[in-house]
Enzyme design. Structure first.
Site, PDB file in Angstrom:
ATOM      1  N   ASP A  57       0.766  -1.242  -0.090  1.00  0.00           N
ATOM      2  CA  ASP A  57      -0.521   0.198  -0.492  1.00  0.00           C
ATOM      3  C   ASP A  57       1.027   1.468  -0.125  1.00  0.00           C
ATOM      4  OD1 ASP A  57      -2.463  -1.202  -0.292  1.00  0.00           O
ATOM      5  OD2 ASP A  57      -2.334  -1.621   2.057  1.00  0.00           O
ATOM      6  N   ARG A  82       0.314  -1.421   7.517  1.00  0.00           N
ATOM      7  CA  ARG A  82       1.217   0.427   7.131  1.00  0.00           C
ATOM      8  C   ARG A  82       1.902   0.982   7.932  1.00  0.00           C
ATOM      9  NH1 ARG A  82      -2.966   3.531   3.591  1.00  0.00           N
ATOM     10  NH2 ARG A  82      -0.773   4.090   2.068  1.00  0.00           N
ATOM     11  N   ARG A 128      -9.903   6.379  10.597  1.00  0.00           N
ATOM     12  CA  ARG A 128      -8.820   5.797  10.614  1.00  0.00           C
ATOM     13  C   ARG A 128      -7.668   6.808  11.533  1.00  0.00           C
ATOM     14  NH1 ARG A 128      -6.756   2.923   6.674  1.00  0.00           N
ATOM     15  NH2 ARG A 128      -8.148   1.131   5.934  1.00  0.00           N
ATOM     16  N   HIS A 157     -11.018   7.653   4.521  1.00  0.00           N
ATOM     17  CA  HIS A 157     -10.734   8.416   4.813  1.00  0.00           C
ATOM     18  C   HIS A 157     -11.803   9.825   4.389  1.00  0.00           C
ATOM     19  CE1 HIS A 157      -6.513   6.342   4.573  1.00  0.00           C
ATOM     20  NE2 HIS A 157      -6.686   7.050   6.317  1.00  0.00           N
ATOM     21  N   CYS A 257      -5.462   9.149  -3.645  1.00  0.00           N
ATOM     22  CA  CYS A 257      -4.317   8.514  -3.041  1.00  0.00           C
ATOM     23  C   CYS A 257      -3.046   8.377  -3.033  1.00  0.00           C
ATOM     24  CB  CYS A 257      -5.792   6.935  -2.277  1.00  0.00           C
ATOM     25  SG  CYS A 257      -7.084   7.093  -1.499  1.00  0.00           S
TER      26      CYS A 257
END
Length: 264
Positions: A57, A82, A128, A157, A257
């Site tokens: 990612d 991540r 998040r 997000h 992103c």
């Protein structure tokens, strides 16, 4: 930006990820290169970071930091998969002349949950980034921060549900596009009050990551499938620039992103 050399969907940390769905890495690389080349064609400088094996990612560079006035607030990821990305990006900033770097003490997924309007930092929470990270960002940058609560797990997000079209100038607060159902009722009222002329996205726009766009105040890079949103933007005087990122969408990402905007 970070090339998706090791992109894969080996785990699921958002509703869009399905490890049982095959991923075509070569196609992902080609689509990513198309996005990068689009930015360059529009006159923007693109810096690249070297991807790292085991971090599929890492291509989603927006989550790696927030840069305002040359000052950097790094990332601290909620998902352990991540976590190591944060240090790789910190080293990139250090190696490229950024010396005012703060690594957060609270969970903070950077531009995934922060959007700069030119005057105000919109800050998402709910899935998040922790609310306490909003106060931390205010201390680092010395700018007003407005907390917004996300309530739909598909839009985990802020950058999946809202983006800035043009930054504030003079008496104008700037212009945004957003998807109201992604936000709590109170956050919807706040956005309606601050941005009464916002572009409102349809369900279809939101579900194809149409709000995961990048605007330079004139050109708006967004997924090719967001045709209704592109039409509304054109009506407002913007120039929609559609790109194809269907492969990277399997990881829950779109143009924004993949893009960390560096504001020097």
């Amino acid at each position: 930006m970070c090339p998706p050399r090791y992109f894969a969907v080996d785990y699921a940390i958002n509703p869009w990820m399905d490890p049982d769905t095959p991923v075509d890495r070569e196609r992902a690389l080609a689509q990513w290169a198309g996005l990068r080349d689009t930015y360059r064609r529009l006159g923007h400088t693109v810096e690249e970071i070297e991807p790292q094996p085991g971090l599929p990612d890492m291509v989603f560079a927006a989550n790696s930091g927030l840069v305002l006035g040359g000052r950097v607030l790094g990332a601290r990821f909620r998902a352990p998969q991540r976590g190591p990305e944060a240090e790789h990006y910190r080293r990139w900033f250090t190696g490229h002349g950024y010396h005012d770097i703060t690594m957060p003490s609270r969970i903070n997924e950077a531009e995934g949950d922060f959007a700069w309007t030119g005057r105000l930092l919109l800050a998402g929470t709910g899935f998040r980034t922790e609310p306490e990270a909003h106060a931390e960002a205010q201390e680092v940058f010395g700018v007003p921060v407005l907390s917004l609560r996300l309530v739909d797990p598909r839009f985990y997000h802020l950058d999946t549900a809202l983006f800035v079209l043009s930054e504030a100038t003079g008496d104008s607060p700037g212009e945004i596009a957003y998807y109201p159902p992604a936000f709590s009722p109170g956050s919807q009222r706040v956005l309606a009050r601050l941005f009464p002329d916002a572009v409102i996205a349809t369900d279809a726009d939101a579900e194809c990551f149409g709000l995961n766009g990048v605007s330079d105040n004139r050109h708006v890079v967004l997924p090719a499938e967001a045709a209704a949103l592109a039409g509304r933007l054109a009506d407002r005087g913007y120039e929609p620039v559609p790109v194809e990122l269907s492969e990277l969408r399997k990881g829950g990402g779109g143009p924004k992103c993949c893009t960390l905007e560096i504001r020097k």
